[in-house]
Enzyme design. Structure first.
Site, PDB file in Angstrom:
ATOM      1  N   ASP A 136      -5.456  10.893 -20.070  1.00  0.00           N
ATOM      2  CA  ASP A 136      -6.340   9.867 -19.516  1.00  0.00           C
ATOM      3  C   ASP A 136      -6.318   8.574 -20.325  1.00  0.00           C
TER       4      ASP A 136
ATOM      5  N   CYS B 218      -3.152  20.498   2.398  1.00  0.00           N
ATOM      6  CA  CYS B 218      -4.210  19.849   3.182  1.00  0.00           C
ATOM      7  C   CYS B 218      -4.066  20.133   4.676  1.00  0.00           C
TER       8      CYS B 218
ATOM      9  N   CYS C  75      -6.474  18.787   7.773  1.00  0.00           N
ATOM     10  CA  CYS C  75      -7.823  18.440   7.291  1.00  0.00           C
ATOM     11  C   CYS C  75      -7.916  16.950   6.925  1.00  0.00           C
TER      12      CYS C  75
ATOM     13  N   CYS D  30     -12.157  14.662   3.406  1.00  0.00           N
ATOM     14  CA  CYS D  30     -12.445  13.706   2.321  1.00  0.00           C
ATOM     15  C   CYS D  30     -12.439  12.279   2.851  1.00  0.00           C
TER      16      CYS D  30
ATOM     17  N   CYS E 278     -15.987   9.941   2.642  1.00  0.00           N
ATOM     18  CA  CYS E 278     -16.112   8.924   1.581  1.00  0.00           C
ATOM     19  C   CYS E 278     -17.169   7.882   1.975  1.00  0.00           C
TER      20      CYS E 278
ATOM     21  N   CYS F 216     -13.989   2.183  -4.372  1.00  0.00           N
ATOM     22  CA  CYS F 216     -14.355   3.530  -4.821  1.00  0.00           C
ATOM     23  C   CYS F 216     -15.573   3.452  -5.748  1.00  0.00           C
TER      24      CYS F 216
ATOM     25  N   CYS G 206     -18.201   9.699  -8.963  1.00  0.00           N
ATOM     26  CA  CYS G 206     -18.513  10.105  -7.585  1.00  0.00           C
ATOM     27  C   CYS G 206     -17.690  11.356  -7.267  1.00  0.00           C
TER      28      CYS G 206
ATOM     29  N   CYS H 263     -15.640  13.127  -2.310  1.00  0.00           N
ATOM     30  CA  CYS H 263     -14.390  13.552  -1.654  1.00  0.00           C
ATOM     31  C   CYS H 263     -13.895  14.889  -2.205  1.00  0.00           C
TER      32      CYS H 263
ATOM     33  N   CYS I 109     -14.378  19.156   0.093  1.00  0.00           N
ATOM     34  CA  CYS I 109     -13.000  19.652   0.224  1.00  0.00           C
ATOM     35  C   CYS I 109     -12.974  21.185   0.389  1.00  0.00           C
TER      36      CYS I 109
HETATM   37  C1  B12 Z   1      -7.298   4.530 -12.687  1.00  0.00           C
HETATM   38  C2  B12 Z   1      -7.919   5.889 -12.526  1.00  0.00           C
HETATM   39  C3  B12 Z   1      -8.991   5.985 -11.657  1.00  0.00           C
HETATM   40  C4  B12 Z   1      -9.434   4.837 -10.771  1.00  0.00           C
HETATM   41  C5  B12 Z   1      -8.459   4.745  -9.577  1.00  0.00           C
HETATM   42  C6  B12 Z   1      -8.175   6.107  -8.925  1.00  0.00           C
HETATM   43  C7  B12 Z   1      -6.898   6.193  -8.094  1.00  0.00           C
HETATM   44  N1  B12 Z   1      -6.934   7.042  -7.085  1.00  0.00           N
HETATM   45  O1  B12 Z   1      -5.904   5.548  -8.396  1.00  0.00           O
HETATM   46  C8  B12 Z   1     -10.889   5.255 -10.425  1.00  0.00           C
HETATM   47  C9  B12 Z   1     -11.857   4.678 -11.452  1.00  0.00           C
HETATM   48  C10 B12 Z   1     -11.366   4.876  -9.032  1.00  0.00           C
HETATM   49  C11 B12 Z   1     -10.805   6.764 -10.643  1.00  0.00           C
HETATM   50  C12 B12 Z   1     -11.657   7.660 -10.042  1.00  0.00           C
HETATM   51  C13 B12 Z   1     -11.588   9.034 -10.238  1.00  0.00           C
HETATM   52  N2  B12 Z   1     -10.818   9.688 -11.141  1.00  0.00           N
HETATM   53 CO1  B12 Z   1      -9.496   8.853 -12.142  1.00  0.00          CO
HETATM   54  N3  B12 Z   1      -8.009   8.172 -13.182  1.00  0.00           N
HETATM   55  C14 B12 Z   1      -7.442   7.011 -13.244  1.00  0.00           C
HETATM   56  C15 B12 Z   1      -6.266   7.052 -14.224  1.00  0.00           C
HETATM   57  C16 B12 Z   1      -6.741   6.453 -15.548  1.00  0.00           C
HETATM   58  C17 B12 Z   1      -5.010   6.347 -13.721  1.00  0.00           C
HETATM   59  C18 B12 Z   1      -4.633   6.708 -12.263  1.00  0.00           C
HETATM   60  C19 B12 Z   1      -3.393   5.967 -11.836  1.00  0.00           C
HETATM   61  O2  B12 Z   1      -2.472   5.826 -12.606  1.00  0.00           O
HETATM   62  N4  B12 Z   1      -3.366   5.465 -10.635  1.00  0.00           N
HETATM   63  C20 B12 Z   1      -2.181   4.793 -10.171  1.00  0.00           C
HETATM   64  C21 B12 Z   1      -1.295   5.722  -9.257  1.00  0.00           C
HETATM   65  C22 B12 Z   1       0.156   5.239  -9.288  1.00  0.00           C
HETATM   66  O3  B12 Z   1      -1.242   7.002  -9.778  1.00  0.00           O
HETATM   67  P1  B12 Z   1      -2.054   8.258  -9.095  1.00  0.00           P
HETATM   68  O4  B12 Z   1      -3.476   7.870  -8.933  1.00  0.00           O
HETATM   69  O5  B12 Z   1      -1.798   9.461  -9.883  1.00  0.00           O
HETATM   70  O6  B12 Z   1      -1.407   8.258  -7.637  1.00  0.00           O
HETATM   71  C23 B12 Z   1      -0.486   9.158  -7.144  1.00  0.00           C
HETATM   72  C24 B12 Z   1      -0.893   9.502  -5.748  1.00  0.00           C
HETATM   73  O7  B12 Z   1      -1.508   8.359  -5.144  1.00  0.00           O
HETATM   74  C25 B12 Z   1       0.443   9.887  -5.146  1.00  0.00           C
HETATM   75  N5  B12 Z   1       0.669   9.338  -3.831  1.00  0.00           N
HETATM   76  C26 B12 Z   1       1.181   8.154  -3.573  1.00  0.00           C
HETATM   77  N6  B12 Z   1       1.346   8.017  -2.288  1.00  0.00           N
HETATM   78  C27 B12 Z   1       0.887   9.139  -1.697  1.00  0.00           C
HETATM   79  C28 B12 Z   1       0.828   9.487  -0.361  1.00  0.00           C
HETATM   80  C29 B12 Z   1       0.311  10.729   0.000  1.00  0.00           C
HETATM   81  C30 B12 Z   1       0.255  11.118   1.423  1.00  0.00           C
HETATM   82  C31 B12 Z   1      -0.170  11.611  -1.016  1.00  0.00           C
HETATM   83  C32 B12 Z   1      -0.774  12.925  -0.641  1.00  0.00           C
HETATM   84  C33 B12 Z   1      -0.096  11.233  -2.368  1.00  0.00           C
HETATM   85  C34 B12 Z   1       0.457   9.984  -2.671  1.00  0.00           C
HETATM   86  O8  B12 Z   1       1.462   9.371  -6.005  1.00  0.00           O
HETATM   87  C35 B12 Z   1       0.892   8.547  -6.974  1.00  0.00           C
HETATM   88  C36 B12 Z   1       1.755   8.558  -8.207  1.00  0.00           C
HETATM   89  O9  B12 Z   1       1.901   9.837  -8.750  1.00  0.00           O
HETATM   90  C37 B12 Z   1      -5.997   8.603 -14.318  1.00  0.00           C
HETATM   91  C38 B12 Z   1      -5.488   9.061 -15.693  1.00  0.00           C
HETATM   92  C39 B12 Z   1      -4.029   8.764 -15.885  1.00  0.00           C
HETATM   93  N7  B12 Z   1      -3.670   8.201 -17.018  1.00  0.00           N
HETATM   94  O10 B12 Z   1      -3.226   9.066 -15.020  1.00  0.00           O
HETATM   95  C40 B12 Z   1      -7.369   9.204 -13.961  1.00  0.00           C
HETATM   96  C41 B12 Z   1      -7.387  10.458 -13.104  1.00  0.00           C
HETATM   97  C42 B12 Z   1      -6.464  10.258 -11.939  1.00  0.00           C
HETATM   98  N8  B12 Z   1      -8.766  10.487 -12.642  1.00  0.00           N
HETATM   99  C43 B12 Z   1      -9.279  11.684 -12.547  1.00  0.00           C
HETATM  100  C44 B12 Z   1     -10.567  11.959 -12.028  1.00  0.00           C
HETATM  101  C45 B12 Z   1     -11.161  13.324 -12.346  1.00  0.00           C
HETATM  102  C46 B12 Z   1     -11.247  10.993 -11.261  1.00  0.00           C
HETATM  103  C47 B12 Z   1     -12.526  11.189 -10.423  1.00  0.00           C
HETATM  104  C48 B12 Z   1     -12.622  12.526  -9.718  1.00  0.00           C
HETATM  105  C49 B12 Z   1     -13.751  10.997 -11.344  1.00  0.00           C
HETATM  106  C50 B12 Z   1     -15.084  11.039 -10.636  1.00  0.00           C
HETATM  107  N9  B12 Z   1     -15.625  12.207 -10.291  1.00  0.00           N
HETATM  108  O11 B12 Z   1     -15.687  10.019 -10.418  1.00  0.00           O
HETATM  109  C51 B12 Z   1     -12.430   9.989  -9.423  1.00  0.00           C
HETATM  110  C52 B12 Z   1     -11.671  10.404  -8.157  1.00  0.00           C
HETATM  111  C53 B12 Z   1     -11.376   9.277  -7.220  1.00  0.00           C
HETATM  112  C54 B12 Z   1     -10.151   9.592  -6.367  1.00  0.00           C
HETATM  113  N10 B12 Z   1     -10.371  10.079  -5.141  1.00  0.00           N
HETATM  114  O12 B12 Z   1      -9.043   9.409  -6.843  1.00  0.00           O
HETATM  115  C55 B12 Z   1      -8.286  12.753 -12.992  1.00  0.00           C
HETATM  116  C56 B12 Z   1      -7.707  13.472 -11.759  1.00  0.00           C
HETATM  117  C57 B12 Z   1      -7.578  14.969 -11.924  1.00  0.00           C
HETATM  118  C58 B12 Z   1      -7.063  15.603 -10.649  1.00  0.00           C
HETATM  119  N11 B12 Z   1      -7.405  16.869 -10.472  1.00  0.00           N
HETATM  120  O13 B12 Z   1      -6.388  15.000  -9.850  1.00  0.00           O
HETATM  121  C59 B12 Z   1      -7.226  11.866 -13.792  1.00  0.00           C
HETATM  122  C60 B12 Z   1      -5.790  12.365 -13.723  1.00  0.00           C
HETATM  123  C61 B12 Z   1      -7.716  11.840 -15.249  1.00  0.00           C
HETATM  124  C62 B12 Z   1      -7.285  13.077 -16.035  1.00  0.00           C
HETATM  125  N12 B12 Z   1      -6.478  12.894 -17.066  1.00  0.00           N
HETATM  126  O14 B12 Z   1      -7.666  14.170 -15.698  1.00  0.00           O
HETATM  127  N13 B12 Z   1      -9.761   7.099 -11.462  1.00  0.00           N
HETATM  128  S1  SF4 Z   2     -10.758  17.462   1.964  1.00  0.00           S
HETATM  129 FE1  SF4 Z   2      -9.338  18.468   0.524  1.00  0.00          FE
HETATM  130  S2  SF4 Z   2      -8.013  19.748   1.825  1.00  0.00           S
HETATM  131 FE2  SF4 Z   2      -9.051  18.261   3.174  1.00  0.00          FE
HETATM  132  S3  SF4 Z   2      -7.607  16.549   3.297  1.00  0.00           S
HETATM  133 FE3  SF4 Z   2      -9.023  16.067   1.637  1.00  0.00          FE
HETATM  134  S4  SF4 Z   2      -7.996  16.828  -0.203  1.00  0.00           S
HETATM  135 FE4  SF4 Z   2      -6.965  17.775   1.546  1.00  0.00          FE
HETATM  136  S1  SF4 Z   3     -14.723   9.185  -5.505  1.00  0.00           S
HETATM  137 FE1  SF4 Z   3     -16.306   8.727  -3.930  1.00  0.00          FE
HETATM  138  S2  SF4 Z   3     -16.028   6.586  -3.356  1.00  0.00           S
HETATM  139 FE2  SF4 Z   3     -14.174   7.246  -4.492  1.00  0.00          FE
HETATM  140  S3  SF4 Z   3     -12.736   7.894  -2.915  1.00  0.00           S
HETATM  141 FE3  SF4 Z   3     -13.866   9.733  -3.498  1.00  0.00          FE
HETATM  142  S4  SF4 Z   3     -15.629   9.819  -2.096  1.00  0.00           S
HETATM  143 FE4  SF4 Z   3     -14.772   7.761  -1.953  1.00  0.00          FE
END
Ligand code: B12
Ligand code: SF4
Ligand code: SF4
Length: 311
Positions: free
Chosen positions: A81, A136, A139, A142, A146, A162, A188, A191, A195
């Protein structure tokens, strides 16, 4: 956004962290967390991953892996992280899970309640895992659930919408999303809560103490400070020092306690009860705060609560 996008070359090349890197060992640290007492007035909801310092837990375990590798003459570093690596992609390639439509990584039969940490090493380890197929299917729960419509396409989160991001972002909390915040104060989980794989796992867990729980108890995972929910009025009544002392392990912009107050005021505007003299006084005090941002959020909360009171 910044994070891994600040320097994408570095965040996608393990060789920038350990020269001549050959392997990444990825760990998923499960967390449980508790549901907040949403019905109780003045209670702020804390996302499950941040109720305990799960990143500290995973780093502690990875340190044991590093110790073994270094003792055998290899170079090894922990990333967790910290924007040096796109953690989910490492976990996906390691075969830990699939990308859900909410962009979380999910483990088959366990769901997404886990954080990720890795060890990057120049040891040439044999890859044992196969990538996990999409679980998924059709489904879309999520996306539908949201509160701000932040999941704009399957797998793509608009972080600027978000709530997890908005609670951590600098400046004023956007008016358009204040109502949607509800009583959240940090993170938050919406989502993930809706699930089906997460729900099914929780049901199974209720029935049995899992192997992983027994293991985490043995490793002392529960032996730390836990914040399950917060008293929102108490946040307004506390000093900056007290707030940073209590919540310092959370990501708070610029380490400024005013952001905890800002978030508490939006949440109180949504769920507070103006008939409580304590709550009324706390908001009135903030309406006289020297900080313009806090004054504005306090006025917003008071105005919203007054309207509900009148009607
Ligand atoms: C920036 C960040 C955030 C930002 C942006 C989130 C986002 N979705 O990008 C914010 C602050 C909003 C956030 C929120 C949360 N985060 Co956060 N976050 C990060 C961080 C620091 C970087 C993520 C990143 O690089 N994003 C940029 C893109 C390129 O990377 P990615 O998110 O992994 O995206 C991949 C997917 O989008 C996928 N993808 C792309 N196209 C498509 C298309 C389809 C169809 C699919 C299925 C996938 C897909 O490929 C991408 C590259 O691998 C990571 C830690 C890290 N260093 O990686 C934690 C991390 C992702 N976060 C985490 C967590 C726990 C959360 C929250 C649940 C916290 C909470 N309860 O509030 C929420 C969840 C929100 C959500 N639905 O994602 C965990 C996720 C664990 C897991 N089981 O997945 C991480 C990995 C931290 C950790 N080390 O554990 N986060
Ligand atoms: S709620 Fe869970 S199982 Fe359903 S689409 Fe979202 S991530 Fe996939
Ligand atoms: S963490 Fe909350 S606001 Fe962010 S994508 Fe998930 S449901 Fe939406």
């Amino acid at each position: 956004m910044q994070f891994t996008y600040r320097n994408p070359e570095r965040s996608t090349d393990a060789g920038c962290i350990v020269p001549n890197a050959k392997s990444i060992i990825v760990v998923a640290q499960a967390y449980k967390g508790e549901d907040c007492k949403a019905s109780q007035a003045g209670v702020g909801k804390v996302a499950k991953y941040s109720q305990q310092d799960n990143y500290r837990l995973v780093r502690g375990k990875l340190a044991l892996v590093v110790e073994v590798l270094v003792a055998n003459g290899w170079n090894a570093k922990i990333v967790c992280d910290d924007n040096a690596l796109v953690d989910r992609e490492a976990a996906y390639r390691a075969g830990i899970g699939w990308y859900g439509k909410n962009s979380m990584l999910l483990i088959p039969r366990r769901g997404s309640w886990f954080v990720i940490g890795s060890v990057i090493t120049d040891a040439p380890l044999v890859a044992a895992s196969q990538q996990v197929k999409d679980g998924c299917g059709k489904c879309t729960r999520c996306i539908d659930a949201c509160p701000t419509g932040a999941i704009i396409r399957p797998g793509v989160v608009d972080a600027n919408r978000c709530l997890a991001w908005l609670l951590q972002a600098k400046g004023s909390f956007p008016l358009a999303y204040r109502d949607a915040l509800g009583n959240r104060i940090y993170g938050c989980d919406e989502c993930q809560e809706v699930c089906p794989p997460n729900r099914a796992f929780a049901m199974r867990e209720q029935r049995s103490t899992s192997q992983s729980e027994a293991l985490s108890n043995a490793l002392g995972d529960d032996d730390q400070d836990t914040i399950t929910w917060v008293d929102l009025v108490e946040i307004l009544e506390s000093s900056d020092e007290e707030l940073l002392d209590r919540f310092g392990r959370w990501y708070i912009p610029g380490r400024q306690a005013r952001y905890l107050r800002r978030n508490a005021l939006v949440a109180l505007g949504n769920i507070g009860d103006l008939t409580s003299p304590r709550l009324r006084q706390a908001i009135l005090n903030e309406m006289a705060n020297n900080d313009e941002m806090i004054r504005e959020h306090a006025c917003w909360a008071f105005d919203k609560l007054s309207r509900t009171w009148d009607s």
